[in-house]
Design a protein around this motif. Structure first.
Motif, PDB file in Angstrom:
ATOM      1  N   ARG A 101     -54.952 -21.567  -0.410  1.00 18.32           N
ATOM      2  CA  ARG A 101     -54.373 -20.203  -0.308  1.00 18.32           C
ATOM      3  C   ARG A 101     -53.689 -20.033   1.043  1.00 18.32           C
ATOM      4  O   ARG A 101     -52.553 -19.554   1.119  1.00 18.32           O
ATOM      5  CB  ARG A 101     -55.483 -19.173  -0.477  1.00 18.32           C
ATOM      6  CG  ARG A 101     -55.024 -17.733  -0.291  1.00 18.32           C
ATOM      7  CD  ARG A 101     -56.194 -16.758  -0.492  1.00 18.32           C
ATOM      8  NE  ARG A 101     -55.763 -15.392  -0.259  1.00 18.32           N
ATOM      9  CZ  ARG A 101     -55.659 -14.818   0.942  1.00 18.32           C
ATOM     10  NH1 ARG A 101     -55.993 -15.520   2.026  1.00 18.32           N
ATOM     11  NH2 ARG A 101     -55.246 -13.572   1.065  1.00 18.32           N
TER      12      ARG A 101
ATOM     13  N   VAL B 143     -50.482 -22.177   1.245  1.00 17.79           N
ATOM     14  CA  VAL B 143     -49.336 -21.649   0.480  1.00 17.79           C
ATOM     15  C   VAL B 143     -48.702 -20.480   1.216  1.00 17.79           C
ATOM     16  O   VAL B 143     -47.468 -20.379   1.341  1.00 17.79           O
ATOM     17  CB  VAL B 143     -49.801 -21.230  -0.930  1.00 17.79           C
ATOM     18  CG1 VAL B 143     -48.685 -20.476  -1.660  1.00 17.79           C
ATOM     19  CG2 VAL B 143     -50.222 -22.448  -1.722  1.00 17.79           C
ATOM     20  N   ILE B 144     -49.533 -19.540   1.737  1.00 17.33           N
ATOM     21  CA  ILE B 144     -48.992 -18.388   2.469  1.00 17.33           C
ATOM     22  C   ILE B 144     -48.251 -18.853   3.727  1.00 17.33           C
ATOM     23  O   ILE B 144     -47.167 -18.351   4.055  1.00 17.33           O
ATOM     24  CB  ILE B 144     -50.135 -17.420   2.832  1.00 17.33           C
ATOM     25  CG1 ILE B 144     -50.712 -16.787   1.555  1.00 17.33           C
ATOM     26  CG2 ILE B 144     -49.661 -16.352   3.791  1.00 17.33           C
ATOM     27  CD1 ILE B 144     -51.910 -15.892   1.791  1.00 17.33           C
ATOM     28  N   THR B 145     -48.837 -19.811   4.420  1.00 22.96           N
ATOM     29  CA  THR B 145     -48.212 -20.317   5.643  1.00 22.96           C
ATOM     30  C   THR B 145     -46.866 -20.953   5.357  1.00 22.96           C
ATOM     31  O   THR B 145     -45.881 -20.752   6.088  1.00 22.96           O
ATOM     32  CB  THR B 145     -49.135 -21.329   6.328  1.00 22.96           C
ATOM     33  OG1 THR B 145     -50.390 -20.711   6.617  1.00 22.96           O
ATOM     34  CG2 THR B 145     -48.520 -21.848   7.620  1.00 22.96           C
TER      35      THR B 145
ATOM     36  N   ALA C  74     -44.854 -20.288   2.820  1.00 21.39           N
ATOM     37  CA  ALA C  74     -43.881 -19.250   2.454  1.00 21.39           C
ATOM     38  C   ALA C  74     -43.397 -18.491   3.684  1.00 21.39           C
ATOM     39  O   ALA C  74     -42.189 -18.245   3.852  1.00 21.39           O
ATOM     40  CB  ALA C  74     -44.513 -18.288   1.444  1.00 21.39           C
ATOM     41  N   LEU C  75     -44.348 -18.124   4.558  1.00 20.38           N
ATOM     42  CA  LEU C  75     -43.959 -17.393   5.763  1.00 20.38           C
ATOM     43  C   LEU C  75     -43.104 -18.255   6.681  1.00 20.38           C
ATOM     44  O   LEU C  75     -42.103 -17.798   7.239  1.00 20.38           O
ATOM     45  CB  LEU C  75     -45.211 -16.915   6.506  1.00 20.38           C
ATOM     46  CG  LEU C  75     -46.015 -15.791   5.827  1.00 20.38           C
ATOM     47  CD1 LEU C  75     -47.249 -15.452   6.657  1.00 20.38           C
ATOM     48  CD2 LEU C  75     -45.147 -14.544   5.656  1.00 20.38           C
TER      49      LEU C  75
ATOM     50  N   SER D  24     -41.151 -20.786   6.019  1.00 25.27           N
ATOM     51  CA  SER D  24     -39.782 -21.006   5.516  1.00 25.27           C
ATOM     52  C   SER D  24     -38.945 -19.739   5.635  1.00 25.27           C
ATOM     53  O   SER D  24     -37.767 -19.776   6.015  1.00 25.27           O
ATOM     54  CB  SER D  24     -39.838 -21.492   4.065  1.00 25.27           C
ATOM     55  OG  SER D  24     -40.532 -20.550   3.261  1.00 25.27           O
ATOM     56  N   SER D  25     -39.550 -18.571   5.315  1.00 21.79           N
ATOM     57  CA  SER D  25     -38.792 -17.311   5.388  1.00 21.79           C
ATOM     58  C   SER D  25     -38.393 -16.994   6.818  1.00 21.79           C
ATOM     59  O   SER D  25     -37.229 -16.650   7.100  1.00 21.79           O
ATOM     60  CB  SER D  25     -39.644 -16.172   4.818  1.00 21.79           C
ATOM     61  OG  SER D  25     -39.978 -16.419   3.470  1.00 21.79           O
TER      62      SER D  25
ATOM     63  N   ALA E  38     -42.478 -10.869   3.511  1.00 24.38           N
ATOM     64  CA  ALA E  38     -42.737 -12.228   3.020  1.00 24.38           C
ATOM     65  C   ALA E  38     -44.232 -12.483   2.872  1.00 24.38           C
ATOM     66  O   ALA E  38     -44.680 -13.142   1.921  1.00 24.38           O
ATOM     67  CB  ALA E  38     -42.119 -13.247   3.981  1.00 24.38           C
ATOM     68  N   TYR E  39     -45.031 -11.929   3.801  1.00 22.66           N
ATOM     69  CA  TYR E  39     -46.485 -12.134   3.719  1.00 22.66           C
ATOM     70  C   TYR E  39     -47.045 -11.478   2.461  1.00 22.66           C
ATOM     71  O   TYR E  39     -47.871 -12.063   1.745  1.00 22.66           O
ATOM     72  CB  TYR E  39     -47.159 -11.566   4.966  1.00 22.66           C
ATOM     73  CG  TYR E  39     -48.663 -11.652   4.917  1.00 22.66           C
ATOM     74  CD1 TYR E  39     -49.328 -12.860   5.182  1.00 22.66           C
ATOM     75  CD2 TYR E  39     -49.431 -10.537   4.583  1.00 22.66           C
ATOM     76  CE1 TYR E  39     -50.698 -12.940   5.119  1.00 22.66           C
ATOM     77  CE2 TYR E  39     -50.812 -10.610   4.506  1.00 22.66           C
ATOM     78  CZ  TYR E  39     -51.451 -11.814   4.778  1.00 22.66           C
ATOM     79  OH  TYR E  39     -52.817 -11.899   4.711  1.00 22.66           O
TER      80      TYR E  39
ATOM     81  N   ALA F  17     -45.983 -13.593  -0.570  1.00 23.95           N
ATOM     82  CA  ALA F  17     -46.681 -14.886  -0.633  1.00 23.95           C
ATOM     83  C   ALA F  17     -48.137 -14.700  -1.020  1.00 23.95           C
ATOM     84  O   ALA F  17     -48.702 -15.499  -1.789  1.00 23.95           O
ATOM     85  CB  ALA F  17     -46.584 -15.597   0.725  1.00 23.95           C
TER      86      ALA F  17
ATOM     87  N   GLN G  33     -49.232 -16.667  -4.348  1.00 20.85           N
ATOM     88  CA  GLN G  33     -50.044 -17.873  -4.175  1.00 20.85           C
ATOM     89  C   GLN G  33     -51.150 -17.990  -5.218  1.00 20.85           C
ATOM     90  O   GLN G  33     -51.664 -19.068  -5.482  1.00 20.85           O
ATOM     91  CB  GLN G  33     -50.639 -17.893  -2.761  1.00 20.85           C
ATOM     92  CG  GLN G  33     -51.498 -16.706  -2.380  1.00 20.85           C
ATOM     93  CD  GLN G  33     -52.948 -16.814  -2.829  1.00 20.85           C
ATOM     94  OE1 GLN G  33     -53.450 -17.919  -2.997  1.00 20.85           O
ATOM     95  NE2 GLN G  33     -53.583 -15.669  -3.051  1.00 20.85           N
TER      96      GLN G  33
END
Length: 942
Positions: A12, A15-17, A19-20, A22-23, A190-191, A194, A198
């Motif tokens: 988890r 995945v969040i890391t 997404a953040l 890359s954004s 974004a957070y 994500a 996720q």
């Protein structure tokens, strides 16, 4: 990042890391691009605006420049006060002098104006080109623009404008703030997205993980994971469930198999126990009558038997002993397997045990020509508590194997101190040999039952393969272990450890507590480096001062040095046979070199039959000990001699090592001459070797072939045989084999091969045929003397004086190098001249005369062999001519003959025929040159 292990994060969080990250990365790049774009655009706009302003002003002030009206020009420039960013403006005339100027009244521009006062010509650094008449340059806080004023293509002057960048920078800062606010808002957005998305990935994985954990903790392979998606994660879940189903099925099958195996195991253990009990019983029952058989055959051997009966009885006795050894091994192994072996712990003497084992196996080592020695260093307790017989059994097995698998060199037995235990000490026993070694593959199972290095070793060396397995189990019973270190052809080192007790409150339980009061200065002469090191260390452990020498000459030098420093040796301990001289001869030289009583001499020999009186007594050896030597016996001998050692003073003489080695005897004519048989078919080589041997005070008998040599040996006694390899009829190999077959133990006459073939294979072929050594042709006095020193005692090897006193010889040797014949090797000729003895015929003249007599016939034989296509005859004749040519230094003839011999070996007679004309012309030139070297009218003689 340092200190953060991303691999340990939960999915988890990962995945969040992702997404953040890359954004934010994309937004940062976009913001940076936007700010840079704005900055560039504003700068471009500022340059264009300033350029337009400069052009308009240039048009307005062009008339003032023409009519030289600066007041009007300044009035025109005053209109720049409406431009809030203009700090300063200046009009320059055609000569670049200030025509008119403008200064801003804005107080914010004071700093820039003051700088203009100090740097009046700073506009000269403007270098950015806008067009052909306009240049500009941006600085940290302002921009300079310079524009040329022209009228009808005539240069009237220029205008310089300086603008403040404060407004520009303020705009850029606002853009950056806006971009930062956008980034922060985008980060939170974004957070949130994500965190929601996720779950599509982590939920199936979490379900799978929880199911796996439950299966692992409970062992229940009936559990199944719930499929929550149809993508790749769904496929993974379905595959996991399938795997659980297969494991569950195999688990049931394995349980059934284990039940069957347990039943089979119980049956096998029962059968193995019955087998071990049977082996123990039967081995004991077989050994009882076997001892009776051995006892009766031993009584039979001591009775009156003829030769044939004695052979039968001794064969039966030997076979019985071998069978008894096998039975004992089986009995020991069966007892260990049956768990009936109990250690008998009682006090024993460790050095005594080692020496007993070494003495027990010393005969086997002597029979193979091996050195066997043990060493118990200081710090090891003398008396220990343990099962002496079992330690002895392991040592006998390891040492016996070392002797069995070692062809040459030594076997060294050591004890090393181990760790101290509350109730005793752990010792490490090592048996190191220089034998055939063991490969890495074989080392993995050599301690298994019925295992040896390989099957070929088993056939060659015999044995049951139980010895090492028994040793391993005995070492385990003594709370130790066993192992080895080995490489093929580099020897082996077997070791085992044992936990042993120590007697309570026993004083003087270490060797250093028993050092003798009389400690001597000893010279140890031993040519085996490793044996010398062990002996030296053992003597030093007893407190003696030991100096080592590896051969006789080194021993004499060290005696010399010690006597010169008045640090005399009390005792010399020497090996019987050294590499450079006999131990007896060394003793004789030591005694002859001292005017006062010399050091006491102790002989160490592996030959039990060597008398300790008689020949050794004649050389005044004080004691003779048979190898392997007990250190206790050697120490007793040293202490016995300590009371009779000479008191050395300044009157003692040093060893006369400055004299020639062979000139020690004062009356060589009185010494017994060695009888040497020379088997050589080449007359020239016969003459050379005969003269050389006579110079060494030897009596020489010549044989023309191998058969004649065999007959002479059967009729007369000789001390040494020099055997040519290639001879007609019976060659050197065949003759040597016949001689060895006819020898009666213990007699052994040294046979030295005379051969021009010094390749490794040829040398080994000589040794395999039974020859003891080899001497390469052409033979030199130095090489011959060295080989005789190695194989004969030096009592009669006294070099008789050679002379070049003959007028003819002296004159011939005085020929200059320019006059020396090119085809005769000068060094060989001079070496032959040194064999000249006073009152004797010139040996060089004799050899050349013999060569002239025999070589034409050999050349004819070579020619006939080529014509008759007989390669064997070609090889023999070319070999003979090459040998005699080399003996007189005819190098060119020797090379041609060797080439012909090679063609004969290849059966290439066409190539040999091409060399015949060159051979004959070379011989004709050689014959002319020999005429210049000696008197041609001297006939050959013997």
């Amino acid at each position: 990042m340092k200190g953060i292990n991303l691999h340990q994060w939960p999915i988890r969080k990962k995945v969040i890391t992702i997404a953040l990250a890359s954004s934010i990365a994309v937004l940062c790049l976009a913001s940076i691009a936007f700010v840079i774009s704005e900055l560039v655009a504003k700068r471009v706009a500022m340059v264009e605006s300033a350029t337009t302003l400069a052009r308009v002003l240039g048009v307005d002030v062009s008339a003032t420049l023409i009519f030289r009206d600066p007041a009007t020009a300044e009035e025109i420039l005053s209109a720049l006060s409406e431009e809030k960013t203009v700090v300063f403006a200046r009009i320059l005339d055609a000569e670049s002098s200030t025509f008119a100027s403008y200064k801003s009244k804005n107080p914010n521009h004071a700093r820039l104006l003051s700088r203009n006062e100090t740097q009046k010509n700073h506009w000269l650094s403007i270098d950015k080109v806008y067009d052909e008449r306009t240049h500009y340059r941006f600085h940290d806080d302002h921009m300079d623009l310079h524009h040329e004023i022209r009228s009808n293509d005539k240069h009237l002057g220029s205008i310089t404008i300086e603008q403040d960048l404060t407004v520009l920078h303020a705009g850029i800062q606002r853009q950056i703030v806006i971009a930062g606010v956008v980034l922060i808002l985008a980060f939170f957005l974004a957070y949130l997205m994500a965190a929601q998305l996720q779950r599509l990935i982590t939920t199936p994985i979490n379900v799978l993980t929880s199911t796996m954990r439950a299966v692992s903790e409970s062992g229940d392979y009936g559990l199944r994971a719930k499929t929550v998606s149809s993508d790749e994660l769904g496929a993974l879940t379905r595959g996991f469930n399938t795997m659980l189903e297969q494991i569950q099925n195999r688990d049931h099958a394995l349980a059934d198999t284990l039940s069957e195996l347990q039943l089979a195991k119980d049956e096998a253990e029962a059968a193995n126990s019955a087998k071990s009990q049977f082996l123990a019983t039967m081995s004991h029952e077989i050994r009882t009558p076997m001892n009776g058989v051995l006892g009766m055959t031993e009584l039979l051997l001591n009775s009156d038997l003829n030769e044939r009966q004695m052979h039968f009885a001794s064969t039966a006795h030997s076979a019985g002993r071998s069978l008894l050894t096998i039975i004992n091994d089986i009995l020991d192994f069966s007892k260990i397997e049956a768990g009936k072996v109990e250690l008998v712990n009682k006090p024993f003497n460790l050095p005594g045990l080692l020496e007993d084992v070494v003495q027990l196996l010393g005969g086997q080592a002597r029979d193979k020509g091996l050195e066997l020695i043990s060493h118990c260093p200081p710090g090891i307790p003398l008396h220990l508590i343990g099962d002496e017989q079992r330690i002895r059994q392991i040592l006998v097995n390891l040492i016996g194997n070392a002797i069995k698998f070692t062809h040459a060199g030594e076997v060294i037995v050591r004890v090393l101190p181990g760790m101290k235990l509350p109730s005793g000490v752990a010792l490490k026993f090592e048996v190191e040999d220089s034998g055939i070694g063991i490969s890495e593959t074989m080392r993995n199972y050599i301690f298994d039952v019925f295992s040896q290095a390989d099957s070929s070793t088993s056939r060659r060396f015999g044995g049951t393969g139980l010895g090492l397995a028994i040793s391993k189990q005995l070492a385990t019973l003594m709370q130790g272990e066993i192992g080895l270190e080995s490489e093929p052809d580099k020897g082996s080192l077997f070791w085992f450890t044992a936990h042993l007790g120590m007697p309570d409150n026993e004083p003087g339980n270490r060797r250093e507590d028993h050092r003798p009061s009389s400690q001597q200065r000893i010279l140890l002469v031993e040519d085996n480096r490793r044996i010398g090191e062990v002996l030296s260390e053992s003597l030093k452990d007893l407190g003696h001062q030991v100096v080592e020498a590896s051969n006789g000459e080194e021993a004499l030098q060290k005696l010399n040095t010690a006597a010169a420093a008045e640090a005399y040796f009390d005792i010399v301990i020497t090996e019987r046979f050294l590499t450079d001289m006999d131990g007896l001869a060394l003793g004789k030289k030591i005694h002859h070199a001292y005017s006062l009583p010399s050091p006491a001499l102790i002989m160490l020999t592996a030959q039990i039959t060597v008398p300790c009186a008689g020949s050794i007594g004649d050389n005044r050896f004080d004691a003779c000990l048979v190898k392997p030597v007990r250190m206790s016996e050697l120490e007793m001998t040293i202490q016995r001699l300590a009371g009779h050692l000479p008191q050395h003073g300044s009157d003692a003489m040093t060893i006369a090592s400055t004299e020639p080695p062979l000139a020690m005897s004062k009356n060589h004519n009185a010494a017994r001459k060695h009888r040497v048989l020379v088997a050589e078919d080449n007359l020239v080589n016969q003459a050379v070797i005969e003269e050389m041997l006579r110079l060494l005070n030897c009596t020489v008998t010549l044989a023309a072939n191998g058969q004649e040599a065999i007959e002479l040996l059967q009729r007369d006694g000789f001390d040494l045989v020099m055997m040519d390899i290639q001879m007609p009829g019976v060659d050197g190999y065949q003759a040597t084999r016949i001689i060895r077959d006819n020898e009666q133990a213990p007699e052994h006459i040294p046979i030295i091969a005379l051969t021009a073939n010094v390749l490794e294979g040829d040398q080994q072929k000589c040794l395999d045929a039974g020859m003891d050594d080899y001497l390469g042709k052409p033979v030199t006095q130095e090489k011959l003397e060295k080989i005789l020193r190695k194989w004969l005692s030096e009592e009669a090897l006294e070099l008789q004086p050679a002379s070049l006193a003959s007028d003819d010889t002296t004159r011939a040797s005085a020929v200059t190098a320019a006059e020396r014949p090119a085809s005769l090797n000068r060094e060989v000729i001079e070496a032959i001249r040194t064999l000249k003895r006073p009152g004797k015929p010139d040996i060089l003249t004799r050899m050349i005369a013999i060569y002239r007599e025999t070589s034409p016939a050999l050349i004819n034989v070579i020619s006939e062999a080529i014509e008759n296509t007989d390669p064997e005859m070609l090889k023999r004749a070319a070999h003979g001519l090459a040998s005699s040519s080399a003996a007189i230094g005819a190098d060119e003839m020797t090379s041609l003959c060797n080439a012909l011999k090679a063609h004969g070996g290849k059966e290439d007679l066409d190539a040999a025929a091409k060399l015949m004309n060159e051979l004959k012309s070379t011989y004709a030139a050689l014959n002319n040159e020999m005429n210049k070297t000696i008197k041609p009218d001297i006939s050959p003689g013997r």
